[in-house]
Motif scaffolding. Structure first.
Motif, short mmCIF file in Angstrom:
data_model
loop_
_atom_site.label_atom_id
_atom_site.label_comp_id
_atom_site.label_asym_id
_atom_site.label_seq_id
_atom_site.Cartn_x
_atom_site.Cartn_y
_atom_site.Cartn_z
N ASN A 55 0.81 -1.22 0.00
CA ASN A 55 0.00 0.00 0.00
C ASN A 55 0.85 1.27 0.00
N LEU A 56 2.15 1.14 -0.15
CA LEU A 56 3.02 2.31 -0.18
C LEU A 56 2.70 3.17 -1.41
N LYS A 57 2.61 4.49 -1.23
CA LYS A 57 2.22 5.36 -2.33
C LYS A 57 2.82 6.74 -2.16
N TRP A 58 2.57 7.62 -3.14
CA TRP A 58 3.07 8.98 -3.08
C TRP A 58 2.30 9.79 -2.04
N GLU A 59 3.00 10.73 -1.42
CA GLU A 59 2.32 11.67 -0.53
C GLU A 59 1.38 12.57 -1.34
N LYS A 60 0.30 13.04 -0.72
CA LYS A 60 -0.68 13.87 -1.40
C LYS A 60 -0.75 15.25 -0.75
N SER A 61 -0.99 16.28 -1.57
CA SER A 61 -1.10 17.64 -1.06
C SER A 61 -2.32 18.32 -1.67
N GLY A 62 -3.01 19.10 -0.86
CA GLY A 62 -4.09 19.95 -1.31
C GLY A 62 -3.88 21.34 -0.77
N GLU A 63 -4.07 22.36 -1.61
CA GLU A 63 -3.72 23.72 -1.20
C GLU A 63 -4.82 24.70 -1.57
N PHE A 64 -5.06 25.64 -0.65
CA PHE A 64 -6.00 26.74 -0.88
C PHE A 64 -5.22 28.04 -0.86
N ILE A 120 -2.44 21.30 3.02
CA ILE A 120 -2.52 20.07 3.81
C ILE A 120 -1.81 18.96 3.04
N THR A 121 -0.81 18.35 3.66
CA THR A 121 -0.11 17.22 3.06
C THR A 121 -0.46 15.97 3.86
N SER A 122 -0.99 14.97 3.18
CA SER A 122 -1.39 13.73 3.84
C SER A 122 -0.58 12.56 3.28
N ASP A 123 -0.77 11.40 3.89
CA ASP A 123 -0.03 10.19 3.52
C ASP A 123 1.48 10.41 3.61
N GLY A 142 1.06 9.92 8.20
CA GLY A 142 1.01 11.24 8.81
C GLY A 142 0.31 12.31 7.97
N LYS A 143 -0.01 13.41 8.65
CA LYS A 143 -0.64 14.55 8.00
C LYS A 143 -0.04 15.84 8.56
N LEU A 144 0.27 16.81 7.66
CA LEU A 144 0.92 18.05 8.04
C LEU A 144 0.20 19.24 7.41
N GLN A 145 0.08 20.32 8.15
CA GLN A 145 -0.57 21.54 7.66
C GLN A 145 0.44 22.68 7.60
N ASN A 146 0.44 23.41 6.48
CA ASN A 146 1.27 24.60 6.31
C ASN A 146 0.36 25.79 5.99
N THR A 147 0.53 26.88 6.72
CA THR A 147 -0.21 28.11 6.43
C THR A 147 0.79 29.26 6.41
N GLY A 148 0.49 30.26 5.62
CA GLY A 148 1.40 31.39 5.57
C GLY A 148 0.85 32.55 4.78
N ILE A 149 1.55 33.67 4.86
CA ILE A 149 1.17 34.87 4.14
C ILE A 149 2.43 35.48 3.54
N GLU A 150 2.31 35.98 2.31
CA GLU A 150 3.43 36.61 1.61
C GLU A 150 2.98 37.97 1.10
N ILE A 151 3.82 38.98 1.34
CA ILE A 151 3.51 40.35 0.96
C ILE A 151 4.65 40.90 0.12
N MET A 152 4.33 41.57 -0.97
CA MET A 152 5.34 42.21 -1.81
C MET A 152 4.89 43.62 -2.15
N ILE A 153 5.81 44.57 -1.98
CA ILE A 153 5.57 45.96 -2.36
C ILE A 153 6.70 46.39 -3.29
N THR A 154 6.35 46.89 -4.46
CA THR A 154 7.35 47.32 -5.42
C THR A 154 7.01 48.70 -5.94
N GLY A 155 8.03 49.46 -6.28
CA GLY A 155 7.76 50.81 -6.74
C GLY A 155 8.95 51.44 -7.42
N SER A 156 8.68 52.53 -8.12
CA SER A 156 9.72 53.34 -8.78
C SER A 156 9.59 54.77 -8.27
#
Length: 382
Positions: free
Chosen positions: A41-50, A73-76, A98-112
């Protein structure tokens, strides 16, 4: 490829004396042997992302920004589990549990901010924060402890600095807290149950005296790139920063100890505050005793915050519009790792963290980070 199942049986040559056989040419050759348990039953890990994001621009695109939030969310997850032998050939088996959850925020400001015919200045600032949580490590078929100790220091200490626990994250320090030594120069370690400090002994390596003391993972990552153009001159600068994390200084842990007679750091001769049973300084200090063996205590845990200039490039682009067969010619001076502002006493607070099981552990025999200067020229031919 193309299948959800991976190879689940590995083989190796058996080099022991009973593992050889004689081939048709009369030569003794090592035979193959199975080196892992079978798991169909060994298989690839699975990921779902929002993901959700927003882009903004102002003043005719002179200023722009973007904000992105993600929840993954990464499962298996693949992990090694103890199993009985027999019926299994070996006492451990890889399984997707196992199951692991990753959450985060990324901000970018650019200008001339400045844009004229002769001078242009553009700048980009990025900031990110990530947090993760181990949601599960067992199921009905494969069960293990809800934690695993990680970040092990090498011999002769051979003790963990961290613990990964279900409901928590990688890189959380689980160690002995100290504020100084007693009058004999031995570490005074806090007992979390009573809040009082007791003289260190080898038995304190168990969970009774360990407590959570910070994280190896930065709370905030920052990057700031700047580009200046004046006529044919240009200047590019990249600055980075990591904030809100702790480093285990293994170099100090091993070489700032008076029980060893070799390769001691000069700081081994620095006096340490003497503290009472409440962890308060008595106003006196003394050297770490030669009777105090090398061990892991919070004295060797340091704030890792830093601001670093990653690179700086200054150059000049020659006008080659009237030169036959040459499309561009420039000369430049480039500097990498120009400076680093930090309170960390080790070689470099920016760790590679290539091993997720040893985040924040600054190895005792690492190679120093190189500061380089390069003078060069570049020619593009038509």
């Amino acid at each position: 490829p193309g299948s959800s199942y991976m190879s689940i049986t590995t083989y190796d040559y058996n080099s022991s004396s009973w593992g050889f056989y004689m081939n048709s040419q009369g030569i003794w050759k090592p035979s193959l042997e199975v080196t892992s348990n079978s798991n169909p039953n060994l298989k690839w890990e699975k990921s779902g992302e929002f993901n959700i994001g927003m882009d903004l621009s102002f003043l005719n695109n002179r200023i722009g920004s973007s904000i992105d939030y993600y929840n993954k969310i990464t499962s298996d997850l693949l992990y090694s589990y103890n199993v009985p032998s027999p019926p299994n050939l070996y006492t451990s088996t890889y399984a997707n549990v196992g199951k692991l959850q990753n959450t985060g925020i990324e901000i970018m400001i650019t200008g001339s901010p400045v844009k004229t015919e002769k001078f242009q200045y553009t700048s980009t600032l990025t900031a990110s924060h990530n947090s993760h949580k181990l949601l599960s490590l067992s199921n009905d078929l494969y069960e293990t402890d809800n934690y695993v100790n990680t970040g092990w220091a090498g011999d002769p200490i051979s003790l963990p600095t961290q613990r990964l626990e279900v409901g928590s994250s990688f890189g959380k320090y689980w160690t002995l807290k100290t504020t100084g030594v007693n009058s004999d120069g031995m570490w005074m370690v806090q007992n979390p149950a009573t809040g009082t400090y007791e003289m260190w002994n080898a038995g304190m390596s168990n969970d009774t005296y360990r407590q959570w003391l910070g994280s190896a993972i930065p709370k905030i990552y920052l990057g700031w790139s700047n580009s200046f153009r004046f006529k044919n001159f240009y200047l590019d600068v990249q600055v980075s920063s990591q904030l809100g994390f702790t480093i285990v200084n293994e170099q100090r842990m091993f070489y700032e100890n008076n029980s060893i007679a070799y390769n001691r750091l000069k700081s081994a001769a620095d006096p340490i505050p003497i503290v009472d049973e409440n962890g308060q300084s008595t106003g006196e200090s003394r050297l770490l005793s030669s009777a105090q063996s090398q061990t892991i205590v919070s004295w060797y845990f340091e704030k890792g915050d830093f601001l670093k200039m990653d690179y700086l490039t200054f150059g000049y682009n020659f006008n080659t519009s009237k030169v036959k067969n040459i499309n561009g010619f420039r000369i430049y001076l480039s500097c990498e790792n120009l400076f680093c502002l930090t309170s960390y006493s080790g070689l470099d607070p920016e760790l590679s963290n290539a091993d997720i099981w040893s985040l924040g552990v600054d190895g005792r025999d690492k190679y120093p980070t190189i500061r380089s200067f390069t003078i060069g020229a570049s020619i593009n031919f038509k």
